[in-house]
Design a protein around this motif. Structure first.
Motif, PDB file in Angstrom:
ATOM      1  N   LYS B 171       0.879  -1.197   0.077  1.00  0.00           N
ATOM      2  CA  LYS B 171       0.100   0.065   0.223  1.00  0.00           C
ATOM      3  C   LYS B 171       0.735   1.174  -0.098  1.00  0.00           C
ATOM      4  O   LYS B 171       0.524   2.105  -0.818  1.00  0.00           O
ATOM      5  CB  LYS B 171      -1.077   0.161   1.241  1.00  0.00           C
ATOM      6  CG  LYS B 171      -2.174  -0.754   1.040  1.00  0.00           C
ATOM      7  CD  LYS B 171      -3.312  -0.329   2.005  1.00  0.00           C
ATOM      8  CE  LYS B 171      -4.484  -1.119   1.904  1.00  0.00           C
ATOM      9  NZ  LYS B 171      -5.447  -0.837   0.596  1.00  0.00           N
ATOM     10  N   GLY B 176      -1.160   2.666  -2.899  1.00  0.00           N
ATOM     11  CA  GLY B 176      -1.748   3.598  -2.386  1.00  0.00           C
ATOM     12  C   GLY B 176      -2.794   3.331  -1.365  1.00  0.00           C
ATOM     13  O   GLY B 176      -2.925   2.034  -1.037  1.00  0.00           O
ATOM     14  N   TRP B 177      -3.208   4.263  -0.793  1.00  0.00           N
ATOM     15  CA  TRP B 177      -4.221   4.008   0.535  1.00  0.00           C
ATOM     16  C   TRP B 177      -5.588   3.991   0.121  1.00  0.00           C
ATOM     17  O   TRP B 177      -6.426   3.544   1.184  1.00  0.00           O
ATOM     18  CB  TRP B 177      -3.829   4.855   1.770  1.00  0.00           C
ATOM     19  CG  TRP B 177      -2.231   4.807   2.053  1.00  0.00           C
ATOM     20  CD1 TRP B 177      -1.405   5.490   1.493  1.00  0.00           C
ATOM     21  CD2 TRP B 177      -1.641   3.704   2.830  1.00  0.00           C
ATOM     22  NE1 TRP B 177      -0.125   4.964   2.017  1.00  0.00           N
ATOM     23  CE2 TRP B 177      -0.288   4.127   2.834  1.00  0.00           C
ATOM     24  CE3 TRP B 177      -2.431   2.798   3.793  1.00  0.00           C
ATOM     25  CZ2 TRP B 177       0.317   3.346   3.664  1.00  0.00           C
ATOM     26  CZ3 TRP B 177      -1.457   2.093   4.482  1.00  0.00           C
ATOM     27  CH2 TRP B 177      -0.124   2.109   4.545  1.00  0.00           C
ATOM     28  N   ASP B 178      -6.121   4.551  -0.909  1.00  0.00           N
ATOM     29  CA  ASP B 178      -7.602   4.817  -1.252  1.00  0.00           C
ATOM     30  C   ASP B 178      -8.184   3.838  -2.385  1.00  0.00           C
ATOM     31  O   ASP B 178      -9.020   4.109  -2.764  1.00  0.00           O
ATOM     32  CB  ASP B 178      -7.853   6.378  -1.533  1.00  0.00           C
ATOM     33  CG  ASP B 178      -6.946   6.746  -2.618  1.00  0.00           C
ATOM     34  OD1 ASP B 178      -5.968   5.935  -2.977  1.00  0.00           O
ATOM     35  OD2 ASP B 178      -6.951   8.095  -2.901  1.00  0.00           O
ATOM     36  N   SER B 179      -7.124   2.569  -2.416  1.00  0.00           N
ATOM     37  CA  SER B 179      -7.879   1.799  -3.573  1.00  0.00           C
ATOM     38  C   SER B 179      -8.189   0.588  -2.993  1.00  0.00           C
ATOM     39  O   SER B 179      -8.013   0.505  -1.683  1.00  0.00           O
ATOM     40  CB  SER B 179      -6.643   1.615  -4.452  1.00  0.00           C
ATOM     41  OG  SER B 179      -5.406   0.900  -3.711  1.00  0.00           O
TER      42      SER B 179
END
Lengths: 179, 179
Positions: B171, B176-179
């Motif tokens: 991540k 990434g963190w918003d997927s």
């Protein structure tokens, strides 16, 4: 017209006006695009009015269970590029003035493998092409530093940036300007 | 007592309170110290009162003959460290899930040579020791990503930083963190 996130949203151009680069699986490539263009291509950001500054982002949350680590996004192509040049030029700055045969051989291998594993695939291809046409010069620190400076200038040319005067490579990456 | 710059000025501790690291030639090592400690050790900066912010520096001049390039200082140990981890973790993030034998062999060589050419010599020694005791795991993207995360945590421990939860490595460096 108001649309939700389109799973087939595959724009050709990003907010920056640059072409969006995709991976083999058809997803936008994070290491090959700017963060802004990547977010746009993944449908997470609509084009902003010019007056709105896309750099203003909310304070990042902490990752679960951590006291200090924030949810920082993976690097985009620009952060990755700056980081990589910083490392490569500094490696040249610390390379021996009179390297041994082993050191020359290792540096040659390092640059070649670097061109295979660099995370932005289109940048890697360009670097690999440069290396094929301009074999890494590893006989001395100055030779390596100037070779890398030339490689960097090839990229500068492609990006429409000014050419860096390679006579200053050692001041920029080793000595500093006030010595 | 008012003294000029002492050519034999070789302090053991920097402004930060950390030990000053020197090169084989006895000069302070730029890639091994923070910029502040390096400047202090080279006699270019006196200790500042706590109220004075050492980060406030005058606007950099342009380098001779250039319209855009400023006289930026070479990276200190912290900038170099951040840049290098950014590159290494992103290389892991783009490493194949099922690498070929050639890719495994190249990644193994890349990490080993990296530990020989890393510009901060004391960091390089630590990384070399880690590699000797923990051979790079190159059989898959996740294996490589976790191995690097462990290597980074070894350094975090030495610097008194929090351990990063390696379950989040992908991540942080790929998804990434918003997927």
């Amino acid at each position: 017209m108001c649309e939700g996130v389109d799973s087939k949203h595959t724009p050709k151009l990003g907010i920056s006006g640059k072409e969006i680069l995709y991976d083999e699986d058809g997803k936008p490539c994070r290491s090959c695009n700017s963060l802004l263009d990547f977010k746009f291509a993944t449908g997470r950001m609509a084009p902003l009015p010019i007056s709105q500054d896309p750099q203003v982002v909310p304070v990042a949350e902490k990752i679960p269970g951590s006291k200090t680590y924030e949810k920082v996004d993976p690097p985009d192509v620009e952060v990755l590029g700056r980081s990589s040049w910083t490392l490569l030029h500094t490696i040249a700055a610390r390379y021996p003035k009179k390297p041994s045969e082993t050191q020359k051989d290792e540096m040659q291998k390092f640059m070649t493998i670097f061109s295979h594993v660099y995370p932005c695939w289109w940048c890697a291809k360009d670097f690999e092409k440069f290396i094929t046409q301009n074999s890494p010069k590893v006989n001395s620190r100055d030779e390596l530093g100037r070779w890398l400076c030339d490689a960097h200038n090839e990229v500068n040319k492609k990006l429409g940036k000014e050419r860096f005067d390679c006579n200053f490579w050692e001041k920029r990456w080793k000595e500093g300007w006030d010595s």
